[in-house]
Design a protein around this motif. Structure first.
Motif, PDB file in Angstrom:
ATOM      1  N   SER A   1      -1.850  13.477  -0.286  1.00  0.00           N
ATOM      2  CA  SER A   1      -2.204  13.490   1.418  1.00  0.00           C
ATOM      3  C   SER A   1      -2.054  14.904   1.877  1.00  0.00           C
ATOM      4  CB  SER A   1      -1.382  12.356   2.319  1.00  0.00           C
ATOM      5  OG  SER A   1      -1.859  13.072   3.464  1.00  0.00           O
TER       6      SER A   1
ATOM      7  N   ALA B   1      -4.298   6.652  -3.079  1.00  0.00           N
ATOM      8  CA  ALA B   1      -2.901   5.645  -2.603  1.00  0.00           C
ATOM      9  C   ALA B   1      -3.551   4.931  -3.347  1.00  0.00           C
ATOM     10  CB  ALA B   1      -3.594   5.109  -1.177  1.00  0.00           C
TER      11      ALA B   1
ATOM     12  N   ASN C   1      -2.921   0.268  -4.156  1.00  0.00           N
ATOM     13  CA  ASN C   1      -3.248  -0.979  -3.257  1.00  0.00           C
ATOM     14  C   ASN C   1      -2.343  -2.031  -4.762  1.00  0.00           C
ATOM     15  OD1 ASN C   1      -4.347  -3.525  -2.070  1.00  0.00           O
ATOM     16  ND2 ASN C   1      -3.815  -2.315   0.051  1.00  0.00           N
TER      17      ASN C   1
ATOM     18  N   LEU D   1      -6.029  11.991   0.269  1.00  0.00           N
ATOM     19  CA  LEU D   1      -5.809  10.839  -0.080  1.00  0.00           C
ATOM     20  C   LEU D   1      -6.078  10.550  -1.431  1.00  0.00           C
ATOM     21  CD1 LEU D   1      -4.001   8.911   1.066  1.00  0.00           C
ATOM     22  CD2 LEU D   1      -6.285   7.892   1.686  1.00  0.00           C
TER      23      LEU D   1
ATOM     24  N   PRO E   1       0.333   5.212  -0.438  1.00  0.00           N
ATOM     25  CA  PRO E   1      -0.366   6.883  -0.535  1.00  0.00           C
ATOM     26  C   PRO E   1       0.446   7.433  -1.811  1.00  0.00           C
ATOM     27  CG  PRO E   1       0.882   7.023   1.700  1.00  0.00           C
ATOM     28  CD  PRO E   1       1.200   4.806   0.808  1.00  0.00           C
TER      29      PRO E   1
ATOM     30  N   ASN F   1       0.758  -1.514  -0.297  1.00  0.00           N
ATOM     31  CA  ASN F   1       0.100  -0.042   0.010  1.00  0.00           C
ATOM     32  C   ASN F   1       1.052   1.238  -0.454  1.00  0.00           C
ATOM     33  OD1 ASN F   1      -2.665   1.342  -0.127  1.00  0.00           O
ATOM     34  ND2 ASN F   1      -2.347   1.932   1.766  1.00  0.00           N
TER      35      ASN F   1
END
Length: 180
Positions: A73, A82, A84, A80, A70, A68
């Motif tokens: 931010s 991000a 994954n 946010l 980010p 994961n």
């Protein structure tokens, strides 16, 4: 048996630390149900649950990794962003037992997932996910065979671990000479 670990892998990348989770797991399930004998309607799964003989085992070895990161931010209009990614490798071995042909097979699969999360404001989150997923089959999927159309699983299907004993009521009547 399971071994898992997770934590921060790198700091200073993107808008926060890259985190990850890793693991390996082994499990084996075995069942042996001697069941009962009788007419197909007496063995019918709905009215007499688990009364037909079946058995077998499923052994599964899995390993997985998930990361994961980010990217953005705490900026206006970009609370946010991000990404994954995850991958899981499965090795599944099935063996038929009581009431089956005794066949065995091994299946290797790789499941994966990629997702992106965008949260422009505290009150709104958008997520995009693309994945390939598969679950390990259970005993009902592998070892309980439909003995009649509309039988235990309500599907007339072929199960390679289970020989068909009575395909239908018509076949039973044909064997006794009642069909003309």
């Amino acid at each position: 048996v399971s071994l898992t670990t997770n934590g921060t892998l790198w700091s200073g990348l993107g808008a926060g630390p890259m985190t990850g989770a890793f693991g390996i797991e082994y499990r084996k399930d075995t069942v042996d149900n001697s069941g009962s004998q009788g007419n197909y309607y007496e063995r019918y799964d709905v009215t007499s649950g688990w009364s037909d003989a079946y058995g077998g085992s499923t052994a599964q070895t899995e390993s997985f990794m998930e990361l994961n990161l980010p990217l953005v931010s705490g900026v206006p209009g970009g609370n946010l962003l991000a990404v994954n990614g995850a991958v899981r490798y499965n090795k599944i071995k099935n063996e038929g037992g009581a009431g089956t042909t005794g066949a065995s097979t091994t299946k290797n699969t790789t499941n994966w997932r990629f997702s992106a999360t965008f949260e422009p404001f505290d009150w709104m989150r958008l997520r995009l996910t693309r994945s390939r997923d598969m679950r390990a089959p259970g005993y009902r999927d592998l070892f309980i065979q439909t003995q009649t159309p509309g039988g235990p699983n309500f599907l007339a299907q072929v199960n390679p671990w289970r020989p068909r004993t009575i395909a239908s009521n018509e076949n039973q009547q044909e064997r006794t000479g009642t069909i003309t």
